[in-house]
Scaffold this motif. Structure first.
Motif, PDB file in Angstrom:
ATOM      1  N   ILE A  50       0.905  -1.192   0.166  1.00 33.14           N
ATOM      2  CA  ILE A  50       0.044   0.105   0.145  1.00 33.14           C
ATOM      3  C   ILE A  50       0.875   1.175   0.068  1.00 33.14           C
ATOM      4  CG2 ILE A  50      -0.181   0.011   2.434  1.00 33.14           C
ATOM      5  CD1 ILE A  50      -3.341   0.704   1.822  1.00 33.14           C
ATOM      6  N   VAL A  51       0.486   2.343  -0.732  1.00 34.32           N
ATOM      7  CA  VAL A  51       1.394   3.404  -0.869  1.00 34.32           C
ATOM      8  C   VAL A  51       0.515   4.618  -0.736  1.00 34.32           C
ATOM      9  CG1 VAL A  51       1.076   3.562  -3.250  1.00 34.32           C
ATOM     10  CG2 VAL A  51       3.161   4.703  -2.374  1.00 34.32           C
ATOM     11  N   SER A  52       0.859   5.731   0.184  1.00 35.68           N
ATOM     12  CA  SER A  52       0.115   6.705   0.512  1.00 35.68           C
ATOM     13  C   SER A  52       0.934   8.061   0.338  1.00 35.68           C
ATOM     14  CB  SER A  52      -0.355   6.573   1.932  1.00 35.68           C
ATOM     15  OG  SER A  52       0.979   6.854   3.024  1.00 35.68           O
ATOM     16  N   GLU A  53       0.224   9.152   0.456  1.00 33.86           N
ATOM     17  CA  GLU A  53       0.620  10.462   0.129  1.00 33.86           C
ATOM     18  C   GLU A  53       1.847  10.455   1.515  1.00 33.86           C
ATOM     19  OE1 GLU A  53      -3.115  12.964  -0.888  1.00 33.86           O
ATOM     20  OE2 GLU A  53      -2.794  12.381   1.150  1.00 33.86           O
ATOM     21  N   ARG A  54       1.793   9.984   2.470  1.00 36.76           N
ATOM     22  CA  ARG A  54       2.963  10.204   3.457  1.00 36.76           C
ATOM     23  C   ARG A  54       4.319   9.435   2.882  1.00 36.76           C
ATOM     24  NH1 ARG A  54       0.832   7.910   9.103  1.00 36.76           N
ATOM     25  NH2 ARG A  54      -0.494   9.572   8.773  1.00 36.76           N
ATOM     26  N   ASP A  55       3.919   8.203   2.410  1.00 39.60           N
ATOM     27  CA  ASP A  55       5.011   7.518   1.682  1.00 39.60           C
ATOM     28  C   ASP A  55       6.008   8.480   0.988  1.00 39.60           C
ATOM     29  OD1 ASP A  55       4.508   5.081   3.265  1.00 39.60           O
ATOM     30  OD2 ASP A  55       3.346   4.633   1.786  1.00 39.60           O
ATOM     31  N   VAL A  56       5.159   9.178  -0.048  1.00 37.84           N
ATOM     32  CA  VAL A  56       5.920   9.902  -0.817  1.00 37.84           C
ATOM     33  C   VAL A  56       6.795  11.187  -0.192  1.00 37.84           C
ATOM     34  CG1 VAL A  56       5.409  11.452  -2.817  1.00 37.84           C
ATOM     35  CG2 VAL A  56       4.218   9.446  -2.850  1.00 37.84           C
ATOM     36  N   VAL A  57       5.889  11.616   0.602  1.00 42.60           N
ATOM     37  CA  VAL A  57       6.695  12.885   1.382  1.00 42.60           C
ATOM     38  C   VAL A  57       7.709  12.588   2.243  1.00 42.60           C
ATOM     39  CG1 VAL A  57       6.059  14.641   3.455  1.00 42.60           C
ATOM     40  CG2 VAL A  57       4.314  14.169   1.586  1.00 42.60           C
ATOM     41  N   ARG A  58       7.913  11.327   2.735  1.00 44.79           N
ATOM     42  CA  ARG A  58       8.895  10.758   3.630  1.00 44.79           C
ATOM     43  C   ARG A  58      10.104  10.572   2.660  1.00 44.79           C
ATOM     44  NH1 ARG A  58       5.637   7.576   8.293  1.00 44.79           N
ATOM     45  NH2 ARG A  58       5.217   9.425   9.326  1.00 44.79           N
ATOM     46  N   ARG A  59       9.922   9.843   1.511  1.00 42.66           N
ATOM     47  CA  ARG A  59      10.889   9.400   0.601  1.00 42.66           C
ATOM     48  C   ARG A  59      11.493  10.773  -0.081  1.00 42.66           C
ATOM     49  NH1 ARG A  59       8.901   6.102   2.991  1.00 42.66           N
ATOM     50  NH2 ARG A  59       9.522   4.034   3.160  1.00 42.66           N
ATOM     51  N   LEU A  60      10.646  11.713  -0.442  1.00 40.75           N
ATOM     52  CA  LEU A  60      11.075  13.150  -1.079  1.00 40.75           C
ATOM     53  C   LEU A  60      12.170  13.549   0.139  1.00 40.75           C
ATOM     54  CD1 LEU A  60       8.164  14.479  -2.549  1.00 40.75           C
ATOM     55  CD2 LEU A  60      10.300  13.983  -3.797  1.00 40.75           C
ATOM     56  N   ALA A  66      14.590  12.775  -7.203  1.00 42.40           N
ATOM     57  CA  ALA A  66      14.811  11.642  -7.812  1.00 42.40           C
ATOM     58  C   ALA A  66      13.732  10.331  -7.692  1.00 42.40           C
ATOM     59  CB  ALA A  66      16.217  11.059  -7.948  1.00 42.40           C
ATOM     60  N   VAL A  67      13.402  10.381  -6.647  1.00 40.66           N
ATOM     61  CA  VAL A  67      12.208   9.296  -5.852  1.00 40.66           C
ATOM     62  C   VAL A  67      10.997   9.583  -7.058  1.00 40.66           C
ATOM     63  CG1 VAL A  67      10.929  10.543  -4.414  1.00 40.66           C
ATOM     64  CG2 VAL A  67      11.222   8.271  -4.168  1.00 40.66           C
ATOM     65  N   LEU A  68      10.530  10.711  -7.735  1.00 41.35           N
ATOM     66  CA  LEU A  68       9.370  10.648  -8.373  1.00 41.35           C
ATOM     67  C   LEU A  68       9.470   9.925  -9.542  1.00 41.35           C
ATOM     68  CD1 LEU A  68       8.797  14.633  -8.247  1.00 41.35           C
ATOM     69  CD2 LEU A  68       7.552  12.715  -6.733  1.00 41.35           C
ATOM     70  N   ASP A  69      10.746   9.572 -10.407  1.00 33.65           N
ATOM     71  CA  ASP A  69      10.812   8.844 -11.286  1.00 33.65           C
ATOM     72  C   ASP A  69      11.123   7.288 -11.190  1.00 33.65           C
ATOM     73  OD1 ASP A  69      10.636  11.020 -13.184  1.00 33.65           O
ATOM     74  OD2 ASP A  69      12.602  11.600 -12.904  1.00 33.65           O
ATOM     75  N   GLY A  70      11.163   7.012  -9.817  1.00 30.09           N
ATOM     76  CA  GLY A  70      11.497   5.589  -9.386  1.00 30.09           C
ATOM     77  C   GLY A  70      10.182   4.958  -9.271  1.00 30.09           C
ATOM     78  N   PRO A  71      10.204   3.774  -9.116  1.00 31.82           N
ATOM     79  CA  PRO A  71       8.893   2.753  -9.012  1.00 31.82           C
ATOM     80  C   PRO A  71       8.316   2.998  -7.628  1.00 31.82           C
ATOM     81  CG  PRO A  71      10.829   1.409  -8.613  1.00 31.82           C
ATOM     82  CD  PRO A  71      11.306   2.671  -9.107  1.00 31.82           C
ATOM     83  N   VAL A  72       6.957   2.777  -7.805  1.00 28.21           N
ATOM     84  CA  VAL A  72       6.068   2.772  -6.438  1.00 28.21           C
ATOM     85  C   VAL A  72       6.794   1.763  -5.650  1.00 28.21           C
ATOM     86  CG1 VAL A  72       3.840   2.125  -5.799  1.00 28.21           C
ATOM     87  CG2 VAL A  72       4.017   3.563  -7.699  1.00 28.21           C
ATOM     88  N   SER A  73       7.199   0.371  -5.978  1.00 25.77           N
ATOM     89  CA  SER A  73       7.554  -0.559  -5.275  1.00 25.77           C
ATOM     90  C   SER A  73       8.727   0.004  -4.244  1.00 25.77           C
ATOM     91  CB  SER A  73       7.973  -1.590  -5.927  1.00 25.77           C
ATOM     92  OG  SER A  73       9.183  -1.321  -6.776  1.00 25.77           O
ATOM     93  N   ALA A  74       9.523   0.910  -4.864  1.00 29.32           N
ATOM     94  CA  ALA A  74      10.556   1.417  -3.635  1.00 29.32           C
ATOM     95  C   ALA A  74      10.143   2.212  -2.512  1.00 29.32           C
ATOM     96  CB  ALA A  74      11.533   2.187  -4.720  1.00 29.32           C
ATOM     97  N   ILE A  75       8.904   2.689  -2.577  1.00 25.39           N
ATOM     98  CA  ILE A  75       8.376   3.523  -1.388  1.00 25.39           C
ATOM     99  C   ILE A  75       7.147   2.997  -0.834  1.00 25.39           C
ATOM    100  CG2 ILE A  75       9.231   5.745  -2.611  1.00 25.39           C
ATOM    101  CD1 ILE A  75       6.151   6.422  -2.989  1.00 25.39           C
ATOM    102  N   MET A  76       6.431   1.630  -1.450  1.00 22.83           N
ATOM    103  CA  MET A  76       5.534   1.249  -0.752  1.00 22.83           C
ATOM    104  C   MET A  76       5.793   0.641   0.630  1.00 22.83           C
ATOM    105  SD  MET A  76       4.678  -1.966  -3.027  1.00 22.83           S
ATOM    106  CE  MET A  76       5.622  -3.562  -2.656  1.00 22.83           C
ATOM    107  N   THR A  77       4.823   0.571   1.453  1.00 25.77           N
ATOM    108  CA  THR A  77       4.753  -0.271   2.480  1.00 25.77           C
ATOM    109  C   THR A  77       4.558  -1.803   2.076  1.00 25.77           C
ATOM    110  OG1 THR A  77       4.035   1.392   4.010  1.00 25.77           O
ATOM    111  CG2 THR A  77       3.800  -0.740   4.850  1.00 25.77           C
TER     112      THR A  77
END
Length: 142
Positions: A50-60, A66-77
């Motif tokens: 599962i992936v949320s806005e919170r995951d995006v913000v923390r990885r940013l 650079a995380v924006l061009d990476g796969p969702v699998s790299a930031i998902m729970t």
């Protein structure tokens, strides 16, 4: 009240994203559907994460844009709390509160059949309280 009752009233549509989609694609989906999280699934029926806005913000914050061009699998729970249609809403409410999670996929025989958000739980609880209040007023009034 059981989870199936909540799904019956809210519907069982599940918004998903593939694990190989980019984080930019994820942001487009979140904004386009006005939701805070998506289930990650490669096949549309099993939960990979599962992936949320919170995951995006923390990885940013950690990794930069650079995380924006990476796969969702790299930031998902990837360790996802799930429930079944037979579970009680009160039990799920406790889990969501204790573990500080806002979205829980609902499974039937290991397959995804819905998602319950903290908003869905609150709405169902308000409905129960309004029903009880109405019954008590009716009882007192005679």
């Amino acid at each position: 009240m059981r989870i199936r009752d909540v799904l019956r009233s809210k519907g069982d549509a599940v918004l998903m994203i593939r694990p190989d989609a980019t984080v930019n694609d994820l942001l487009d989906e979140l904004a386009g559907h006005n939701v805070g999280a998506l289930v990650v699934s490669a096949d549309g029926s099993t939960v990979a994460g599962i992936v949320s806005e919170r995951d995006v913000v923390r990885r940013l914050q950690d990794s930069g844009v650079a995380v924006l061009d990476g796969p969702v699998s790299a930031i998902m729970t990837s360790t996802v709390n799930t429930c079944t249609e037979d579970d009680h809403v009160d039990d799920l409410m406790r889990v969501m509160t204790d573990r500080r999670i806002r979205h829980v996929p609902v499974l039937r025989d290991g397959n995804l059949v819905g998602v319950i958000s903290i908003g869905d739980v609150v709405k169902s609880r308000i409905g129960e309280l309004e029903y009880e209040r109405s019954n008590l007023i009716g009882y007192i009034a005679g």
